[in-house]
Structures are given as C-alpha cells and as structure tokens.
Design an enzyme around this catalytic site. Structure first.
Site, PDB file in Angstrom:
ATOM      1  N   LYS A  67       0.778  -1.295  -0.051  1.00 50.05           N
ATOM      2  CA  LYS A  67       0.190  -0.267  -0.016  1.00 50.05           C
ATOM      3  C   LYS A  67       0.933   1.400   0.041  1.00 50.05           C
ATOM      4  O   LYS A  67       0.379   2.282  -0.627  1.00 50.05           O
ATOM      5  CB  LYS A  67      -1.070  -0.108   1.120  1.00 50.05           C
ATOM      6  CG  LYS A  67      -2.222  -0.723   0.549  1.00 50.05           C
ATOM      7  CD  LYS A  67      -2.320  -2.113   0.974  1.00 50.05           C
ATOM      8  CE  LYS A  67      -2.514  -2.767  -0.509  1.00 50.05           C
ATOM      9  NZ  LYS A  67      -2.526  -4.275  -0.348  1.00 50.05           N
ATOM     10  N   GLY A 123      -0.750 -13.455 -13.419  1.00 47.01           N
ATOM     11  CA  GLY A 123      -1.793 -13.395 -12.670  1.00 47.01           C
ATOM     12  C   GLY A 123      -2.675 -12.340 -12.500  1.00 47.01           C
ATOM     13  O   GLY A 123      -1.806 -11.280 -11.928  1.00 47.01           O
ATOM     14  N   GLU A 151      -3.317 -13.480 -17.455  1.00 50.67           N
ATOM     15  CA  GLU A 151      -4.430 -13.918 -16.533  1.00 50.67           C
ATOM     16  C   GLU A 151      -5.046 -15.254 -17.292  1.00 50.67           C
ATOM     17  O   GLU A 151      -5.571 -15.135 -18.357  1.00 50.67           O
ATOM     18  CB  GLU A 151      -5.467 -13.131 -16.354  1.00 50.67           C
ATOM     19  CG  GLU A 151      -6.830 -13.649 -15.678  1.00 50.67           C
ATOM     20  CD  GLU A 151      -6.597 -14.405 -14.336  1.00 50.67           C
ATOM     21  OE1 GLU A 151      -5.815 -13.674 -13.528  1.00 50.67           O
ATOM     22  OE2 GLU A 151      -7.018 -15.361 -14.447  1.00 50.67           O
ATOM     23  N   HIS A 201     -22.114  15.200   5.205  1.00 49.61           N
ATOM     24  CA  HIS A 201     -22.037  15.571   3.737  1.00 49.61           C
ATOM     25  C   HIS A 201     -20.838  16.517   3.720  1.00 49.61           C
ATOM     26  O   HIS A 201     -20.755  17.508   4.896  1.00 49.61           O
ATOM     27  CB  HIS A 201     -23.289  16.478   3.379  1.00 49.61           C
ATOM     28  CG  HIS A 201     -23.198  17.170   2.210  1.00 49.61           C
ATOM     29  ND1 HIS A 201     -23.281  16.382   1.140  1.00 49.61           N
ATOM     30  CD2 HIS A 201     -23.029  18.326   1.832  1.00 49.61           C
ATOM     31  CE1 HIS A 201     -22.936  17.201  -0.185  1.00 49.61           C
ATOM     32  NE2 HIS A 201     -23.069  18.544   0.300  1.00 49.61           N
TER      33      HIS A 201
HETATM   34  P1  FAD Z   1       2.100 -14.352   7.970  1.00 43.98           P
HETATM   35  O1  FAD Z   1       1.613 -13.059   8.017  1.00 43.98           O
HETATM   36  O2  FAD Z   1       2.310 -15.022   6.747  1.00 43.98           O
HETATM   37  O3  FAD Z   1       2.888 -14.807   8.985  1.00 43.98           O
HETATM   38  C1  FAD Z   1       3.470 -16.081   9.279  1.00 43.98           C
HETATM   39  C2  FAD Z   1       4.739 -15.936  10.098  1.00 43.98           C
HETATM   40  O4  FAD Z   1       5.045 -17.448  10.784  1.00 43.98           O
HETATM   41  C3  FAD Z   1       5.756 -15.484   9.513  1.00 43.98           C
HETATM   42  O5  FAD Z   1       6.465 -14.137  10.199  1.00 43.98           O
HETATM   43  C4  FAD Z   1       6.729 -16.328   9.345  1.00 43.98           C
HETATM   44  O6  FAD Z   1       8.172 -15.958   9.187  1.00 43.98           O
HETATM   45  C5  FAD Z   1       6.477 -17.247  10.471  1.00 43.98           C
HETATM   46  N1  FAD Z   1       6.681 -18.619  10.449  1.00 43.98           N
HETATM   47  C6  FAD Z   1       6.336 -19.542   9.607  1.00 43.98           C
HETATM   48  N2  FAD Z   1       7.009 -20.857  10.024  1.00 43.98           N
HETATM   49  C7  FAD Z   1       7.696 -20.671  10.976  1.00 43.98           C
HETATM   50  C8  FAD Z   1       8.283 -21.501  11.900  1.00 43.98           C
HETATM   51  N3  FAD Z   1       8.327 -22.766  11.469  1.00 43.98           N
HETATM   52  N4  FAD Z   1       8.942 -21.052  12.987  1.00 43.98           N
HETATM   53  C9  FAD Z   1       8.977 -19.834  13.433  1.00 43.98           C
HETATM   54  N5  FAD Z   1       8.023 -18.906  12.347  1.00 43.98           N
HETATM   55  C10 FAD Z   1       7.564 -19.518  11.221  1.00 43.98           C
HETATM   56  N6  FAD Z   1      -4.302  -9.032   3.478  1.00 43.98           N
HETATM   57  C11 FAD Z   1      -5.264  -7.966   3.710  1.00 43.98           C
HETATM   58  O7  FAD Z   1      -5.986  -8.175   4.438  1.00 43.98           O
HETATM   59  N7  FAD Z   1      -5.009  -6.853   3.091  1.00 43.98           N
HETATM   60  C12 FAD Z   1      -4.021  -6.528   2.053  1.00 43.98           C
HETATM   61  O8  FAD Z   1      -3.918  -5.374   1.818  1.00 43.98           O
HETATM   62  C13 FAD Z   1      -3.054  -7.545   1.731  1.00 43.98           C
HETATM   63  N8  FAD Z   1      -2.004  -7.195   0.938  1.00 43.98           N
HETATM   64  C14 FAD Z   1      -1.266  -8.054   0.565  1.00 43.98           C
HETATM   65  C15 FAD Z   1      -0.209  -8.004  -0.037  1.00 43.98           C
HETATM   66  C16 FAD Z   1       0.623  -8.736  -0.662  1.00 43.98           C
HETATM   67  C17 FAD Z   1       1.751  -8.478  -1.684  1.00 43.98           C
HETATM   68  C18 FAD Z   1       0.587 -10.007   0.274  1.00 43.98           C
HETATM   69  C19 FAD Z   1       1.867 -10.972  -0.279  1.00 43.98           C
HETATM   70  C20 FAD Z   1       0.014 -10.312   0.907  1.00 43.98           C
HETATM   71  C21 FAD Z   1      -0.944  -9.344   1.175  1.00 43.98           C
HETATM   72  N9  FAD Z   1      -2.206  -9.629   1.993  1.00 43.98           N
HETATM   73  C22 FAD Z   1      -3.022  -8.447   2.381  1.00 43.98           C
HETATM   74  C23 FAD Z   1      -2.474 -11.030   2.847  1.00 43.98           C
HETATM   75  C24 FAD Z   1      -1.745 -10.862   4.315  1.00 43.98           C
HETATM   76  O9  FAD Z   1      -0.403 -10.663   4.417  1.00 43.98           O
HETATM   77  C25 FAD Z   1      -1.834 -12.213   4.866  1.00 43.98           C
HETATM   78  O10 FAD Z   1      -3.382 -12.646   4.757  1.00 43.98           O
HETATM   79  C26 FAD Z   1      -1.669 -12.111   6.473  1.00 43.98           C
HETATM   80  O11 FAD Z   1      -0.164 -11.799   6.616  1.00 43.98           O
HETATM   81  C27 FAD Z   1      -1.658 -13.534   7.204  1.00 43.98           C
HETATM   82  O12 FAD Z   1      -1.157 -13.606   8.355  1.00 43.98           O
HETATM   83  P2  FAD Z   1      -0.835 -15.041   9.250  1.00 43.98           P
HETATM   84  O13 FAD Z   1      -0.409 -14.321  10.568  1.00 43.98           O
HETATM   85  O14 FAD Z   1      -1.550 -15.881   9.018  1.00 43.98           O
HETATM   86  O15 FAD Z   1       0.641 -15.132   8.304  1.00 43.98           O
HETATM   87  P1  NAD Z   2      -5.131 -14.627  -6.292  1.00 46.35           P
HETATM   88  O1  NAD Z   2      -5.741 -15.534  -6.185  1.00 46.35           O
HETATM   89  O2  NAD Z   2      -5.910 -13.213  -6.053  1.00 46.35           O
HETATM   90  O3  NAD Z   2      -4.942 -14.120  -7.995  1.00 46.35           O
HETATM   91  C1  NAD Z   2      -4.266 -15.078  -8.702  1.00 46.35           C
HETATM   92  C2  NAD Z   2      -4.610 -15.006 -10.063  1.00 46.35           C
HETATM   93  O4  NAD Z   2      -3.645 -15.597 -10.905  1.00 46.35           O
HETATM   94  C3  NAD Z   2      -6.077 -15.698 -10.362  1.00 46.35           C
HETATM   95  O5  NAD Z   2      -6.794 -14.577 -11.146  1.00 46.35           O
HETATM   96  C4  NAD Z   2      -6.004 -16.743 -11.319  1.00 46.35           C
HETATM   97  O6  NAD Z   2      -6.975 -17.043 -12.147  1.00 46.35           O
HETATM   98  C5  NAD Z   2      -4.425 -16.280 -12.002  1.00 46.35           C
HETATM   99  N1  NAD Z   2      -3.871 -17.680 -12.305  1.00 46.35           N
HETATM  100  C6  NAD Z   2      -3.571 -18.878 -11.652  1.00 46.35           C
HETATM  101  N2  NAD Z   2      -2.458 -19.625 -12.225  1.00 46.35           N
HETATM  102  C7  NAD Z   2      -2.358 -18.867 -13.387  1.00 46.35           C
HETATM  103  C8  NAD Z   2      -1.391 -19.155 -14.733  1.00 46.35           C
HETATM  104  N3  NAD Z   2      -0.667 -20.223 -14.681  1.00 46.35           N
HETATM  105  N4  NAD Z   2      -1.230 -18.161 -15.458  1.00 46.35           N
HETATM  106  C9  NAD Z   2      -1.770 -17.002 -15.380  1.00 46.35           C
HETATM  107  N5  NAD Z   2      -2.795 -16.685 -14.395  1.00 46.35           N
HETATM  108  C10 NAD Z   2      -2.812 -17.814 -13.536  1.00 46.35           C
HETATM  109  O7  NAD Z   2      -3.698 -14.588  -5.952  1.00 46.35           O
HETATM  110  P2  NAD Z   2      -2.317 -13.270  -5.559  1.00 46.35           P
HETATM  111  O8  NAD Z   2      -2.796 -12.151  -6.263  1.00 46.35           O
HETATM  112  O9  NAD Z   2      -1.366 -14.137  -5.672  1.00 46.35           O
HETATM  113  O10 NAD Z   2      -2.791 -13.191  -4.006  1.00 46.35           O
HETATM  114  C11 NAD Z   2      -2.748 -13.984  -3.057  1.00 46.35           C
HETATM  115  C12 NAD Z   2      -3.622 -13.900  -1.698  1.00 46.35           C
HETATM  116  O11 NAD Z   2      -3.052 -12.834  -1.257  1.00 46.35           O
HETATM  117  C13 NAD Z   2      -5.149 -13.373  -2.328  1.00 46.35           C
HETATM  118  O12 NAD Z   2      -5.823 -14.132  -2.547  1.00 46.35           O
HETATM  119  C14 NAD Z   2      -5.543 -12.599  -1.019  1.00 46.35           C
HETATM  120  O13 NAD Z   2      -5.907 -13.529  -0.153  1.00 46.35           O
HETATM  121  C15 NAD Z   2      -4.093 -11.927  -0.413  1.00 46.35           C
HETATM  122  N6  NAD Z   2      -4.194 -10.505  -0.812  1.00 46.35           N
HETATM  123  C16 NAD Z   2      -4.982  -9.667  -0.338  1.00 46.35           C
HETATM  124  C17 NAD Z   2      -4.880  -8.191  -0.666  1.00 46.35           C
HETATM  125  C18 NAD Z   2      -5.815  -7.375  -0.503  1.00 46.35           C
HETATM  126  O14 NAD Z   2      -6.605  -7.749   0.590  1.00 46.35           O
HETATM  127  N7  NAD Z   2      -6.019  -6.216  -0.805  1.00 46.35           N
HETATM  128  C19 NAD Z   2      -3.926  -7.705  -1.449  1.00 46.35           C
HETATM  129  C20 NAD Z   2      -2.799  -8.963  -1.881  1.00 46.35           C
HETATM  130  C21 NAD Z   2      -2.992 -10.154  -1.617  1.00 46.35           C
END
Ligand code: FAD
Ligand code: NAD
Length: 469
Positions: free
Chosen positions: A53, A188, A211, A448
C-alpha cells in the site's frame, strides 16, 4: 533432549494472526511465548499489505504529479516530475520498521515473550527452536497455536529467482526493487498482480498482465471489475486473458493464449498466481492433524483435530486476509482463557487496492441468487456524488451497491468500486454484522460531503427512491 522452558501458550508465527494472539493472551494473563524465524509482523507488515500500500500510494502521487504537469486540471503547475524508486523503497522500509517495532512494543507491554528462531514441532506440546546463531532450545507448552501463514505459489516453468538476472520475482522481490523495470510482465490478474501491476504502470513500467481466466479478478462480478479494466487500458496496461505463461527466455515471457504462442517483452516477470498455506518443513506432519484440502482444519474456536492444538490465519483457509487472521488471533486467545469466544463472522470485508478500488462484504447479487435468496439491489453511481467531484473525480465510473432480502430488507451484501471506496469497508462490515436493514442505513444521517453518503443513497435506491440520481 530435555525441556529448556515451559509456557502455557506457545505461538509459532508472529504475523497478524500470531502477534494478535500473543497480545490478547498476554492481556488475559496467560504466560505466552511467540516464536518467529523472521521479523515480527509476518507477511502483512514486512512484505505484504503495508509495503504494497505504501508503494501504491507513492505511485498514485507520482501519477497525479504527471497529470498536473501535463494539463494542470486543478490549476497547479508542476514541472517535470521524477520518481526515485530507491527513495520510495527506503520510505516504505521506514514505515515497515516503525510498525514491526510497534508490534514488539505491544507484545512486551502485554507481558508476552518473543523468541527469534525457527520452530519445529516435536509433538502437540513440544517445539524445538533454532535461533539465528544456531542455538537450540526445547520449549514445552499446554497450548500450541500454529500461525505460520502462507507462501507464494511458484509456477513450474517460472521458479522465483530464475531467468536472466533473476528475472522471475514474487511480490516480495517486486516490493524491494530500487529501479523501475522498463517492461514488467505480471502473471496472474488477481489481487497482487493488479495492485502492483497498476503501481508499476504508474511508476513508468510498460506492463503486461497475463491472466488464465477469461477476465481479471475473476472472483468479483463484471460490474465491479469493468472500471478497473478501463483504467488499466487508460494506463496503457496490456491485459491478456485466457492466457497462460510458460517460461522465461532471454527476451521475455513465453505465453500461450487464444491466438497461439508469443513472447511478451519483460525485463522482470512478477508471478502472482496465489498463495499456499505454510504447513510443511517444520514437523507439523508429526501431529497428523485433520486437513481441509491443503489447509489445517479448525472448528469455530480455531481448535484443530488435536486437543489443545490451535491454528489461525492463512494456514487455516480462505480468505487469506490479515483482518481474518487478526480476529482469529483474538478468538483463540480468549478460547484458551476459557471465554466463550467463537470465530463466526457474518461477513469478512475484502478490498482490492486497484485504481479504482473495489470493496465487497457479504453476498453479491449473483451469489445471493445462487443461494436461493430473493434480493432487491440498489445501485448509486459515484458520478452523482459531490465529494467524488471535489476529490477530482468528476467522471467517476464507480458505484455503491446494496443487496438486501426482498421480504424483510435485511442487507446481505454491500459492494463498491471507485476512487477512495476502501474506507467504506468499515460501514459495510458494521451494517452486515449488526443485521442492518435498508431502512436502518437509509435513516442514518450520513455526513456531507462524503463518499459514504453513497451508501445511504444505494439503500434508498433499493427502496425505490434515491434522492440524488
Ligand atoms: P503471516 O503474516 O504469513 O505470518 C506467518 C509468520 O510465521 C511469518 O512471520 C513467518 O516467518 C512465521 N513462521 C512460519 N513458519 C515458522 C516456523 N516454522 N518457525 C517460526 N516462525 C515461522 N491482506 C489484507 O488483508 N490486506 C491487504 O492489503 C493485503 N495485501 C497483501 C499484499 C501482498 C503483496 C501479500 C503477499 C499479501 C497481502 N495480504 C493482504 C495478505 C496478508 O499478508 C496475509 O493474509 C496475512 O499476513 C496472514 O497472516 P498470518 O498471521 O496468517 O501469516
Ligand atoms: P489471487 O488468487 O488473488 O490471484 C491469482 C490470479 O492468478 C487468479 O486470477 C488466477 O486465475 C490467476 N492464475 C492462476 N494460475 C495462472 C497461470 N498459470 N497463468 C496465469 N494466471 C494464473 O492471488 P494473488 O494475487 O497471488 O494473491 C494471493 C492472496 O493474497 C490473495 O488471494 C489474497 O488473499 C491476499 N492478498 C490480499 C490483498 C488485499 O486484501 N488487498 C492484496 C494482495 C494479496
């Protein structure tokens, strides 16, 4: 190996699920240890929600500056805007550092200990932790919480780090770039691909999105995604649907679509085809937990199939969102403390931070129909919202939509697409969780001028008498 330490609650993973469970358990007076092999805050704070973000915001600011320089629609003169991605990345890293430091402070305030190291599960009450310095300790516990999150899915032909000059990236590497790629191919067209693809297009990359399905963001209905598709076209992003990526070559990315095979120019290839739960590589299989597909199966208290072993967050299923993980973290701590806590939300709002943003909570009209719910739908165009105009969005293509049961007007779904609608997620979640009816929303005085007034107008539209459209 003898036990070095005992604790009442042991949490593996300090992401949004694990750290919130750690704070709440500490607040409830439970002796608690959080173990994480990386920085506190997990995917969300370090390489996910927050850094993405921040980069999206920087890209928006740059795009606005370019727009002002080109035509000065607000009468503001800007000359020759430039962006330095290394500085953007450093600014973003500063925000991440402040937040992860804040998490450490909150855990300390709650009296919860943090151990830096990788945990491996010995049995349902014992975990070994290997620290960064190679030290090893065995910790026993009464309750074990698995909060290990998720990893990005790799495509067989496009492993991360492969290709000329490490061309194939996951979102983690993309968020650490210090130079804007000239040609970026995004595999994707889901959440990450479109959020980051849009940001890089605004920063100056020539972007192609590949996609596999017939349209971008296939989990959302066409009405919500159409304004995003139009804006991508305006930004010059090429979107190839029904197309799959095969492999990286020295020239770019080989893709196969309805018109055959072609190579998309790409000096970087961002693969964002979903995430998978982190359930392997740390001894979890020793527990023989019941699984739900690739996720750990849990009940409404986040309890697994093994007594006093709990699981929360991405490792437990969709939607893989930080706010779901955080709420489960609260629930699990309270359940362990003996409180009657359950994770049973009516709706989990979701936002896609594209341009324009999409927000959805509850059922869309098609989903309601598929469930056999007879609904009425109200839709209010943001082009009729005064605040949108003052925010420089006179031709807003977005809308706010209310989906309610036809018989008793209970709101079962709220969606919006438009500039600045992400913040409506709060009102959407609250209305659905509190069991609001159309009349409750329509009768609430909305301040508003705000974009939020469109929520009341969409409820009025469902009742057949919107005021401003
Ligand atoms: P994680 O955040 O993945 O945390 C797991 C932790 O466990 C990690 O710190 C890891 O180091 C630790 N761990 C794993 N295995 C071990 C082990 N064996 N020993 C010790 N530590 C370990 N979600 C939203 O709601 N809004 C968003 O805008 C959003 N944007 C995203 C953008 C991107 C690019 C990505 C990749 C994800 C985004 N998400 C978003 C998804 C969000 O990040 C995840 O849903 C969220 O972080 C999940 O939380 P969690 O606690 O389950 O796991
Ligand atoms: P996604 O599931 O949102 O999108 C993956 C896309 O890749 C789909 O549209 C799928 O049809 C396409 N796809 C799959 N295989 C493919 C292939 N071989 N070639 C071309 N297209 C293909 O997954 P993501 O964007 O990797 O995000 C992962 C997760 O992280 C999300 O599902 C969400 O839970 C979380 N996330 C959330 C936010 C948010 O809340 N704003 C932002 C980023 C990530």
């Amino acid at each position: 190996m003898s036990v070095d330490r005992h604790t009442h609650v042991l949490i593996v993973g300090g992401g949004p699920g694990g750290y919130v469970a750690g704070i709440r358990a500490g607040q409830l007076g439970l002796e608690t240890v959080v173990v994480d092999g990386q920085a506190l805050g997990g995917t969300c704070l370090n390489v996910g929600c927050i850094p993405s973000k921040a980069v999206i915001h920087a890209a928006d600011e740059y795009a606005t500056a370019l727009e002002q320089a080109a035509s000065a629609p607000l009468g503001i003169s800007v000359r020759d805007p430039q962006v330095d991605l290394a500085k953007v990345t450093a600014w973003k890293d500063g925000i991440v550092g402040r937040l992860t430091g804040g998490v450490a402070g909150l855990l300390a305030k709650a009296g919860t200990s943090v151990i830096e190291g990788w945990a491996s599960v010995v049995d349902g009450k014992t975990v070994d932790v290997i620290g960064a310095d190679g030290s090893r300790q065995r910790i026993s516990c009464d309750h074990l919480i698995i909060a290990t999150g998720s990893d990005p899915v790799e495509l067989p032909g496009l492993p991360f780090g492969s290709g000329h000059e490490d061309r194939v990236l996951s979102s983690t590497e993309a968020l650490a770039l210090t130079e804007v790629p000239e040609h970026l191919a995004v595999v994707g067209g889901g959440y990450i691909g479109l959020e980051l693809g849009t940001a890089f297009a605004k920063l100056g990359s020539s972007v192609t999105v590949v996609e596999a399905e017939g349209r971008i963001l296939p989990q959302y209905d066409h009405g919500l995604t159409a304004p995003v598709a139009s804006r991508l076209a305006e930004l010059g992003v090429e979107v190839l649907v029904d197309t799959r990526a095969n492999e990286a070559t020295d020239d770019g990315l080989v893709v196969e679509g309805p018109d055959g095979t072609r190579t998309v120019a790409a000096d970087k290839i961002l693969v964002t085809v979903g995430r998978r739960p982190r359930v392997a590589g740390f001894g979890l299989a020793h527990l023989g937990l019941t699984m739900a597909g690739s996720f750990i199966a849990i009940d409404e208290r986040c309890h697994t199939s093994m007594r006093n072993v709990w699981a929360i967050g991405d490792v437990t299923g969709e939607p893989m969102l930080a706010h779901r993980a955080m709420k489960q973290g609260e629930v699990v701590a309270e359940a362990i403390a003996g409180q009657p806590a359950v994770f049973d939300p009516v709706a989990i709002p979701a936002i896609v931070f594209t341009d324009p943003e999409i927000v959805s909570a509850g059922l869309d009209p098609d989903q309601a129909m598929a469930k056999g719910v007879d609904v009425i739908v109200g839709r209010f165009p943001l082009s009729a919202n005064s605040r949108s105009m003052t925010l420089g969005q006179p031709g807003q293509r977005g809308f706010v939509r209310t989906v309610a049961r036809a018989d008793d007007h209970l709101i079962v779904g709220l969606q919006a697409v438009g500039h600045g609608v992400a913040e409506l997620s709060t009102a959407f979640g609250l209305a659905i969780e509190m069991g609001a009816r159309l009349e409750d929303v329509a009768d609430t005085i909305h301040a508003h001028p705000t974009v939020g007034e469109s929520l009341a107008e969409s409820a009025l539209a469902a009742l057949g008498h919107a005021l401003h459209s």
